[in-house]
Design a protein around this motif. Sequence first.
Motif, PDB file in Angstrom:
ATOM      1  N   VAL A 216       0.891  -1.236  -0.067  1.00 33.06           N
ATOM      2  CA  VAL A 216       0.031   0.008   0.171  1.00 33.06           C
ATOM      3  C   VAL A 216       1.083   1.260  -0.117  1.00 33.06           C
ATOM      4  O   VAL A 216       1.688   1.613   0.687  1.00 33.06           O
ATOM      5  N   ASP A 217       0.654   2.224  -0.722  1.00 36.14           N
ATOM      6  CA  ASP A 217       1.490   3.565  -0.874  1.00 36.14           C
ATOM      7  C   ASP A 217       0.374   4.455  -0.182  1.00 36.14           C
ATOM      8  O   ASP A 217      -0.604   4.663  -0.721  1.00 36.14           O
ATOM      9  N   ASN A 218       1.044   4.941   0.985  1.00 35.88           N
ATOM     10  CA  ASN A 218       0.033   5.984   1.525  1.00 35.88           C
ATOM     11  C   ASN A 218      -0.316   6.950   1.078  1.00 35.88           C
ATOM     12  O   ASN A 218      -1.380   7.745   0.961  1.00 35.88           O
ATOM     13  N   ARG A 219       0.485   7.435  -0.044  1.00 37.07           N
ATOM     14  CA  ARG A 219       0.285   8.783  -0.851  1.00 37.07           C
ATOM     15  C   ARG A 219      -0.861   8.553  -1.502  1.00 37.07           C
ATOM     16  O   ARG A 219      -1.769   9.491  -1.723  1.00 37.07           O
ATOM     17  N   LEU A 220      -0.826   7.396  -2.237  1.00 40.23           N
ATOM     18  CA  LEU A 220      -2.005   7.031  -3.299  1.00 40.23           C
ATOM     19  C   LEU A 220      -3.421   7.132  -2.558  1.00 40.23           C
ATOM     20  O   LEU A 220      -4.337   7.138  -2.783  1.00 40.23           O
TER      21      LEU A 220
END
Length: 483
Positions: A216-220
């Motif tokens: 999971v990319d937290n920015r996305l």
Amino acid sequence: MPITIMGDKEFESVPSIKSKALRINLNQNIYGTFAEIGAGQETVRNFFRAGGASGTIAKAMSAYDKDFSDAIYGIENDKRYVTEARLKKMLKHEVKLIEQRITREKHPNKLFFSYANTVATIDFAKKYKGHGWVGIRYQTKPDEDYNEIILHIRFHENDARLQQITLGILGVNLIYGAYYKYDNPKKLLRYLYDHLDKDQIEIDTINFSGPRFTKVDNRLMSLQLVKNGMTEAVMFGPDGNNVLPAAILYKKNILALRGSFRPVTKVNMDIYKTSLNMFLNENKVNKDKTVVIFEITLSNLRAEGEIDEEDFMARARLLCSLGQTVMISNFKEYYKVVEYFSNYTKERMALAMGVNNLVDIFDEKYYRHLSGGILEAFGKLFFKDLKVYLYPLHNQKTDDFTTSDNLKVHPRMKELYKFFKYNGKLQDITDYDPNIMDIFSREVLQKIQDGETGWEDQLPDLIPEMIKANNFFGYKNIEETIE
């Protein structure tokens, strides 16, 4: 594989809060603690009322007294209680206790969790609506390390009791989603608003961590918050990670630059450097209390079609690599950006932009939805000595420069334009680099996508290398393509 938790079928309709709590309670493996500070035990109350809670709830507590809270979780360096640091201490402390008190030998299949929140609801004067941190630390396999979902909320309701109820619903949605939707974080995010309206509560920061969220990319995920209308803006710090907007903007002087930054060019950085110098020379602008925000609006991104998340990530990563703070917003008009900043600070503010962008600001069509039209918008835009720094536009054919002195606006806007110009609200950037005036992001982007060369010199140092290494904006290595 994770332990199956009563199956994982989709409900045809949104399950009620009671149904969600009951499904958790009836699972013989899910077991944990609730620690809620600031709004009562509103989340755990839903589990008690649903029935069968004895198999789920190991402990429920509210350490309301500050001394009591400090004795349990320790004292924060900043002496504050409604912080992410406090929430994380609560989660880790409660998980540690449950592991000490419940043996694995006796309960080999238990999935331990700790849910916590620390919030401040609306004050008696109803001046501050309140905010808080909410999170869960939990397992999906008994022998697995812990996952965490942590989010920051802002209340919008004007009654403390309503805020408490809303928080309780959000808590159930979070716990339910953590166990039944962890394999699809985007859905999990949307389900946080089951039985809630976005006018009730705002989620402006979220972070996932742990073995179930390694990809999971937290920015996305932050982008999803803006796309879904859960918040109006999210921010990333120079390290590229999510950051709470209030932590960056609170009581700061703010200089904002809006653009597509697709990609960021030497012109963008020249605007940044020159406008920042001008801003720091303004009265009452302390360098140590000043932040610069590079803003990308999803309004413009949507104009280009469906939002390309990887393309968005490329822009943010490049800007952050230059040591900048990036804000992604839903704001179409500039005055909304200023309104947003004013929620966090009463200090000086300024906008930096190209002269051509100023033409749009003086276009009446953008303000038809306001009862006061453009005058209402300008009243919000230029309050409290806001300044606009204008970067000139070079005409390559005539070698002329467009500045605030010769900019052409609609005839109906001329007098309004003059008013702001001659009252010092609009100031031309004069200390620009004439050698880079003809660089445009859209032309650089086209060269990158067409496989041309020569665009590298138009971008800041190290940016071309990042674009090539990551194949940003459709870049393809020509030699590799030939092979």
